[in-house]
Design a protein around this motif. Sequence first.
Motif, PDB file in Angstrom:
ATOM      1  N   ALA A  73       9.111 -11.947 -10.116  1.00 58.26           N
ATOM      2  CA  ALA A  73      10.747 -11.718  -9.901  1.00 58.26           C
ATOM      3  C   ALA A  73      11.536 -12.357  -8.583  1.00 58.26           C
ATOM      4  O   ALA A  73      12.870 -12.598  -8.808  1.00 58.26           O
ATOM      5  N   ALA A  74      10.945 -12.658  -7.738  1.00 59.71           N
ATOM      6  CA  ALA A  74      11.449 -13.157  -6.558  1.00 59.71           C
ATOM      7  C   ALA A  74      11.261 -14.896  -6.521  1.00 59.71           C
ATOM      8  O   ALA A  74      11.841 -15.303  -5.513  1.00 59.71           O
ATOM      9  N   GLY A  75      10.912 -15.258  -7.544  1.00 59.48           N
ATOM     10  CA  GLY A  75      10.798 -16.696  -7.773  1.00 59.48           C
ATOM     11  C   GLY A  75       9.563 -17.625  -7.205  1.00 59.48           C
ATOM     12  O   GLY A  75       9.646 -18.681  -7.241  1.00 59.48           O
ATOM     13  N   ALA A  76       8.379 -16.762  -6.979  1.00 55.95           N
ATOM     14  CA  ALA A  76       7.140 -17.429  -6.625  1.00 55.95           C
ATOM     15  C   ALA A  76       6.662 -18.384  -7.655  1.00 55.95           C
ATOM     16  O   ALA A  76       6.855 -18.089  -8.749  1.00 55.95           O
ATOM     17  N   ASP A  77       6.168 -19.483  -7.506  1.00 58.00           N
ATOM     18  CA  ASP A  77       5.495 -20.345  -8.200  1.00 58.00           C
ATOM     19  C   ASP A  77       3.805 -20.047  -8.601  1.00 58.00           C
ATOM     20  O   ASP A  77       3.394 -20.049  -9.517  1.00 58.00           O
TER      21      ASP A  77
ATOM     22  N   ILE B  98      -1.949  -4.575  -7.386  1.00 54.03           N
ATOM     23  CA  ILE B  98      -2.003  -5.733  -7.715  1.00 54.03           C
ATOM     24  C   ILE B  98      -0.942  -6.167  -8.908  1.00 54.03           C
ATOM     25  O   ILE B  98      -0.109  -7.240  -8.581  1.00 54.03           O
ATOM     26  N   VAL B  99      -0.860  -5.381  -9.830  1.00 49.33           N
ATOM     27  CA  VAL B  99       0.221  -5.654 -10.835  1.00 49.33           C
ATOM     28  C   VAL B  99       1.337  -5.565 -10.457  1.00 49.33           C
ATOM     29  O   VAL B  99       2.323  -6.349 -10.607  1.00 49.33           O
ATOM     30  N   ALA B 100       1.698  -4.526  -9.368  1.00 50.22           N
ATOM     31  CA  ALA B 100       3.108  -4.330  -9.100  1.00 50.22           C
ATOM     32  C   ALA B 100       3.540  -5.372  -8.047  1.00 50.22           C
ATOM     33  O   ALA B 100       4.684  -6.016  -8.135  1.00 50.22           O
ATOM     34  N   VAL B 101       2.733  -5.965  -7.174  1.00 50.98           N
ATOM     35  CA  VAL B 101       3.005  -6.831  -6.327  1.00 50.98           C
ATOM     36  C   VAL B 101       3.010  -8.374  -6.947  1.00 50.98           C
ATOM     37  O   VAL B 101       4.053  -9.015  -6.943  1.00 50.98           O
ATOM     38  N   CYS B 102       2.300  -8.660  -8.140  1.00 48.38           N
ATOM     39  CA  CYS B 102       2.455  -9.755  -8.985  1.00 48.38           C
ATOM     40  C   CYS B 102       3.872  -9.633  -9.723  1.00 48.38           C
ATOM     41  O   CYS B 102       4.727 -10.732  -9.876  1.00 48.38           O
ATOM     42  N   LYS B 103       4.275  -8.632 -10.275  1.00 48.46           N
ATOM     43  CA  LYS B 103       5.452  -8.570 -10.831  1.00 48.46           C
ATOM     44  C   LYS B 103       6.540  -8.774  -9.899  1.00 48.46           C
ATOM     45  O   LYS B 103       7.672  -9.628  -9.873  1.00 48.46           O
ATOM     46  N   ALA B 104       6.507  -8.240  -8.504  1.00 43.76           N
ATOM     47  CA  ALA B 104       7.380  -8.616  -7.504  1.00 43.76           C
ATOM     48  C   ALA B 104       7.501 -10.163  -7.398  1.00 43.76           C
ATOM     49  O   ALA B 104       8.848 -10.608  -6.918  1.00 43.76           O
TER      50      ALA B 104
ATOM     51  N   LYS C 100       0.914  -1.222  -0.034  1.00 45.80           N
ATOM     52  CA  LYS C 100       0.115  -0.131  -0.087  1.00 45.80           C
ATOM     53  C   LYS C 100       0.921   1.251   0.184  1.00 45.80           C
ATOM     54  O   LYS C 100       0.464   2.314  -0.677  1.00 45.80           O
ATOM     55  N   ALA C 101       2.019   1.229   0.561  1.00 42.55           N
ATOM     56  CA  ALA C 101       2.868   2.239   0.458  1.00 42.55           C
ATOM     57  C   ALA C 101       3.845   2.469  -0.579  1.00 42.55           C
ATOM     58  O   ALA C 101       4.562   3.423  -0.753  1.00 42.55           O
ATOM     59  N   GLY C 102       3.780   1.490  -1.620  1.00 42.96           N
ATOM     60  CA  GLY C 102       4.487   1.437  -2.744  1.00 42.96           C
ATOM     61  C   GLY C 102       5.907   0.979  -2.781  1.00 42.96           C
ATOM     62  O   GLY C 102       6.742   1.178  -3.451  1.00 42.96           O
ATOM     63  N   ARG C 103       6.136   0.187  -1.542  1.00 46.11           N
ATOM     64  CA  ARG C 103       7.394  -0.415  -1.453  1.00 46.11           C
ATOM     65  C   ARG C 103       7.572  -1.762  -1.847  1.00 46.11           C
ATOM     66  O   ARG C 103       7.598  -2.595  -1.300  1.00 46.11           O
ATOM     67  N   PHE C 104       7.334  -1.628  -3.214  1.00 47.67           N
ATOM     68  CA  PHE C 104       7.340  -3.030  -4.043  1.00 47.67           C
ATOM     69  C   PHE C 104       8.734  -3.965  -3.988  1.00 47.67           C
ATOM     70  O   PHE C 104       8.912  -4.825  -3.966  1.00 47.67           O
ATOM     71  N   ALA C 105      10.125  -3.198  -3.766  1.00 50.70           N
ATOM     72  CA  ALA C 105      11.240  -3.605  -3.721  1.00 50.70           C
ATOM     73  C   ALA C 105      11.247  -4.473  -2.286  1.00 50.70           C
ATOM     74  O   ALA C 105      11.984  -5.410  -2.280  1.00 50.70           O
ATOM     75  N   ASP C 106      10.718  -3.796  -1.371  1.00 50.59           N
ATOM     76  CA  ASP C 106      10.563  -4.493   0.162  1.00 50.59           C
ATOM     77  C   ASP C 106       9.570  -5.637   0.066  1.00 50.59           C
ATOM     78  O   ASP C 106      10.075  -6.901   0.528  1.00 50.59           O
ATOM     79  N   VAL C 107       8.689  -5.634  -0.787  1.00 49.57           N
ATOM     80  CA  VAL C 107       7.408  -6.884  -1.137  1.00 49.57           C
ATOM     81  C   VAL C 107       8.678  -7.706  -1.689  1.00 49.57           C
ATOM     82  O   VAL C 107       8.669  -9.070  -1.375  1.00 49.57           O
ATOM     83  N   GLN C 108       9.128  -7.652  -2.677  1.00 46.98           N
ATOM     84  CA  GLN C 108      10.086  -8.596  -3.379  1.00 46.98           C
ATOM     85  C   GLN C 108      11.173  -9.101  -2.473  1.00 46.98           C
ATOM     86  O   GLN C 108      11.369 -10.349  -2.396  1.00 46.98           O
ATOM     87  N   ALA C 109      11.623  -8.268  -1.780  1.00 46.98           N
ATOM     88  CA  ALA C 109      12.729  -8.960  -0.949  1.00 46.98           C
ATOM     89  C   ALA C 109      12.027  -9.860   0.181  1.00 46.98           C
ATOM     90  O   ALA C 109      12.825 -10.858   0.627  1.00 46.98           O
ATOM     91  N   ASP C 110      11.053  -9.577   0.592  1.00 49.05           N
ATOM     92  CA  ASP C 110      10.327 -10.404   1.557  1.00 49.05           C
ATOM     93  C   ASP C 110       9.934 -11.918   0.993  1.00 49.05           C
ATOM     94  O   ASP C 110      10.327 -12.726   1.728  1.00 49.05           O
ATOM     95  N   ILE C 111       9.572 -11.616  -0.360  1.00 49.89           N
ATOM     96  CA  ILE C 111       9.261 -13.136  -0.890  1.00 49.89           C
ATOM     97  C   ILE C 111      10.721 -13.770  -1.252  1.00 49.89           C
ATOM     98  O   ILE C 111      10.542 -14.992  -0.997  1.00 49.89           O
ATOM     99  N   ALA C 112      11.561 -13.200  -1.513  1.00 48.51           N
ATOM    100  CA  ALA C 112      12.779 -13.938  -1.903  1.00 48.51           C
ATOM    101  C   ALA C 112      13.282 -14.191  -0.950  1.00 48.51           C
ATOM    102  O   ALA C 112      14.133 -15.561  -0.960  1.00 48.51           O
ATOM    103  N   THR C 113      13.207 -13.897   0.166  1.00 45.26           N
ATOM    104  CA  THR C 113      13.599 -14.393   1.468  1.00 45.26           C
ATOM    105  C   THR C 113      13.052 -15.803   1.980  1.00 45.26           C
ATOM    106  O   THR C 113      13.735 -16.629   2.411  1.00 45.26           O
ATOM    107  N   VAL C 114      11.795 -15.832   1.811  1.00 40.41           N
ATOM    108  CA  VAL C 114      11.248 -17.148   1.993  1.00 40.41           C
ATOM    109  C   VAL C 114      11.675 -18.237   0.911  1.00 40.41           C
ATOM    110  O   VAL C 114      11.754 -19.363   1.122  1.00 40.41           O
TER     111      VAL C 114
ATOM    112  N   VAL D 161       1.047 -12.212 -14.566  1.00 43.63           N
ATOM    113  CA  VAL D 161       2.248 -13.213 -14.510  1.00 43.63           C
ATOM    114  C   VAL D 161       2.422 -14.082 -15.821  1.00 43.63           C
ATOM    115  O   VAL D 161       3.514 -14.662 -16.089  1.00 43.63           O
ATOM    116  N   GLY D 162       1.220 -14.190 -16.464  1.00 43.18           N
ATOM    117  CA  GLY D 162       1.424 -14.740 -17.853  1.00 43.18           C
ATOM    118  C   GLY D 162       1.685 -16.187 -17.460  1.00 43.18           C
ATOM    119  O   GLY D 162       1.184 -17.052 -16.676  1.00 43.18           O
ATOM    120  N   ASP D 163       2.672 -16.757 -18.283  1.00 46.51           N
ATOM    121  CA  ASP D 163       3.154 -18.422 -17.855  1.00 46.51           C
ATOM    122  C   ASP D 163       4.161 -18.416 -17.133  1.00 46.51           C
ATOM    123  O   ASP D 163       4.811 -19.400 -16.759  1.00 46.51           O
TER     124      ASP D 163
END
Length: 231
Positions: free
Chosen positions: A151-155, A142-148, A104-118, A181-183
Motif C-alpha cells: 500500500a505504501a508503494g514498495a517494490d 507478516i501478512v499485515a506488514v506485507c499489505k502495508a 508487533k504492537a499491531g500498529r500497521f498504519a504506522d508501519v505503512q506511514a514509515d514506508i511511505a515516507t521513505v 503480495v502476489g504480482d
Amino acid sequence: MTSLSPDAATVARMIDHTLLKPEATAADVTALIAEAIELGAYSVCVSPSMLPLTIPAGADLKVAVVCGFPSGKHHSSIKAAEAALAIAQGADEIDMVIDIGAAKAGRFADVQADIATVRASIPAPKVLKVIIESAALTDAEIVAVCKAAVAAGADFVKTSTGFHPAGGATVHAVRLMKQTVGDRAQVKASGGVRSFAGALSLFEAGANRLGVSGSSALLSNGTPTIHDIAY
C-alpha cells in the motif's frame, strides 16, 4: 512460484552480493565489487557510509544500500533522509527496515506511514525494498506488514536483516509473503542463505532476489547443511 530450476548463472543474476559487517573497510567493498562482477551478481548491497562506490565502466552491476539498518528504530524522517542521500550518492536500490516493534504492537498504519515516507524520498524508478524481519513476526503480522508495504508503494518485501537473533529467511515466510503480495511486489530472501539447494527452495517458494554474503560458495555448490534453510 516457478517449476524451473535455474542454473548458477541465472541464480547469480538474482543475488544482491552483500557486505554489511560493521568492521567492513573501503578495501573490503572494492573486493566485494570485483567479486560481484566476476560472479555475475545483480548488485552489491552495502552500508550507506561506504558510498559513493566506484563501479568499473561497462559493468552491469547495481548498487543497493540499507536504510534504518539493522534495528528499524530510526525516525521516519531520518530514514527518508538517509535513503535520499544514498540515492544522491549513486544507489539504485534502498533496503529499509521497518519499525518491528510497531508491527508487533499491531500498529500497521504506522508501519505503512514509515514506508511511505521513505518511498516519497526516492521516487520510482528507484527501487524500494522493505525488510520486515519475518522471523520475529507471526504469520498474521507478516501478512499485515506485507499489505502495508504494498500500500505504501514498495517494490519488494524482504525477509530479514541477517542480524536478528530470531533468524533469517525461511521457505515458509517467503511463500507466505509471495502469497500476500502476489504480482504487486517482489520478494527478496536474505539471512542465512548459504547453499545452492537452499536458494532453489526459496525461488520455488516465490523469491525473486536473494541477499547473500557468501555468494561464491553458494554458486560453487558449497556444501549445504540442514541449517542453511529452515522450513
